[in-house]
Design an enzyme around this catalytic site. Structure first.
Site, short mmCIF file in Angstrom:
data_model
loop_
_atom_site.label_atom_id
_atom_site.label_comp_id
_atom_site.label_asym_id
_atom_site.label_seq_id
_atom_site.Cartn_x
_atom_site.Cartn_y
_atom_site.Cartn_z
N LYS A 137 15.16 -25.86 36.62
CA LYS A 137 15.52 -24.56 36.44
C LYS A 137 14.15 -24.49 36.97
CE LYS A 137 19.93 -24.25 37.45
NZ LYS A 137 20.31 -24.85 38.49
N CYS A 149 15.94 -19.95 38.60
CA CYS A 149 14.78 -20.51 38.78
C CYS A 149 13.34 -19.72 38.94
CB CYS A 149 14.79 -21.19 40.01
SG CYS A 149 16.17 -22.15 39.52
N LYS A 158 12.13 -30.04 43.10
CA LYS A 158 12.11 -29.69 40.94
C LYS A 158 13.71 -29.94 40.44
CE LYS A 158 12.97 -25.33 41.42
NZ LYS A 158 14.28 -24.54 40.32
N GLU A 209 15.02 -26.96 44.31
CA GLU A 209 15.82 -27.89 43.46
C GLU A 209 16.65 -28.93 44.35
OE1 GLU A 209 18.07 -24.88 41.56
OE2 GLU A 209 19.53 -27.26 40.32
N ASP A 214 12.46 -22.03 45.80
CA ASP A 214 13.88 -22.67 46.19
C ASP A 214 14.46 -21.30 47.00
OD1 ASP A 214 13.70 -23.82 43.95
OD2 ASP A 214 14.69 -23.53 42.80
N VAL A 265 14.70 -17.04 45.00
CA VAL A 265 16.27 -17.09 44.31
C VAL A 265 15.56 -18.18 43.38
CG1 VAL A 265 16.61 -16.02 46.07
CG2 VAL A 265 17.04 -18.77 46.25
N THR A 266 17.54 -17.98 42.31
CA THR A 266 17.17 -16.23 42.06
C THR A 266 16.38 -15.92 41.05
OG1 THR A 266 19.45 -17.23 40.39
CG2 THR A 266 19.74 -17.40 42.73
N GLN A 324 7.01 -5.26 26.67
CA GLN A 324 6.08 -6.06 25.78
C GLN A 324 4.52 -5.59 26.57
OE1 GLN A 324 7.12 -8.19 22.50
NE2 GLN A 324 9.09 -8.19 23.98
N1 TIU Z 1 17.08 -21.71 42.07
C1 TIU Z 1 17.90 -21.18 41.50
O1 TIU Z 1 18.10 -20.20 40.33
N2 TIU Z 1 19.06 -22.29 40.86
C2 TIU Z 1 20.06 -21.44 40.16
O2 TIU Z 1 21.36 -22.80 40.36
N3 TIU Z 1 20.87 -20.30 40.40
C3 TIU Z 1 21.67 -19.52 40.49
O3 TIU Z 1 21.66 -18.30 39.88
N4 TIU Z 1 23.09 -20.07 39.91
#
Ligand code: TIU
Length: 222
Positions: A132, A162, A129, A72, A24, A157-158, A202
């Site tokens: 997430k 995701c 996609k 996304e 993303d 990210v993030t 772990q």
């Molecule tokens: N790609 C992704 O992480 N989508 C999000 O909505 N991330 C947020 O941190 N909001």
């Protein structure tokens, strides 16, 4: 075989059985006026990882191994967007609303494009996609299996949304996954640190982490 000094222990992989998965890195999350900013976040920390991601992408392309980009993205009619997702929180702009980079999180809009420095080549896989995670409601698992992929190297990210969701999905499907620490970012620094700690806890319960420097060093010696 590449042997990488990683946390919590060495991560061994064959490049031809490994995909670089870039989650993303689209304008919606890293530029002002996108979905990330509409949720009230400062997007500038996310922009800072682009050079490190680019260095890894260039090295991986030179090896000739598989690259997967995800976005996304929802259909323009929002048929793949659960109302709960659209209505969650109090964003300034909701998914599907018109923003400065086009409709928020909608496939084909300017904001949905991957940032120019990391733009896919025609030979690379691009997965749109609706969730997430990169595996839910996508053909990613079938495509990776068809290509003989057993190991995944994650950037993007993030970290705790995701990226972590995708790594957990990958883990349950039997992949060994590595996250590059300086090639991922969160709007919340403490969440990035916590997500990385959870991933490698772990005995690599979800996967491994290493820096891009460690990764590039190991790849260069290969
Ligand atoms: N790609 C992704 O992480 N989508 C999000 O909505 N991330 C947020 O941190 N909001």
């Amino acid at each position: 075989m590449v042997t990488l000094a990683a946390d919590p222990f060495a991560f061994d992989f064959e490049p031809r059985k490994t995909a670089l998965v870039i989650i993303d890195m689209q304008r919606d999350f890293v530029e002002p006026g996108g979905f990330g900013a509409s949720l009230g976040n400062d997007v500038t920390p996310l922009q800072a990882i682009i050079p490190a991601c680019k260095a890894v992408l260039d090295a991986w392309r030179a090896v000739g191994a598989l690259v997967v980009h995800t976005r996304e993205a929802h259909r323009p009619d929002l048929a793949d967007c659960p109302p709960a997702k659209r209505e969650r929180g109090k964003p300034a702009l909701r998914i599907g609303d018109a923003g400065p980079m086009g409709r928020i999180l909608i496939a084909g809009e300017a904001g949905n494009q991957i940032v120019p420095d990391l733009a896919p080549t025609g030979a690379e896989i691009v997965i749109d996609k609706p969730g997430k995670g990169a595996f839910w409601a996508t053909p990613l698992h079938e495509m990776l299996r068809a290509a003989g992929i057993t190991h995944l190297v994650f950037m993007g990210v993030t970290t705790e949304v995701c990226v972590q969701t995708s790594m957990r999905e990958a883990n349950d499907r039997g992949y060994d996954s590595l996250l590059l620490e300086d090639c991922t970012e969160s709007y919340f620094p403490q969440f990035k640190l916590a997500a990385m700690a959870m991933i490698r806890a772990q005995g690599a319960i979800v996967g491994w982490t290493a820096t891009s420097g460690q990764f590039l060093h190991a790849l260069a010696r290969h």
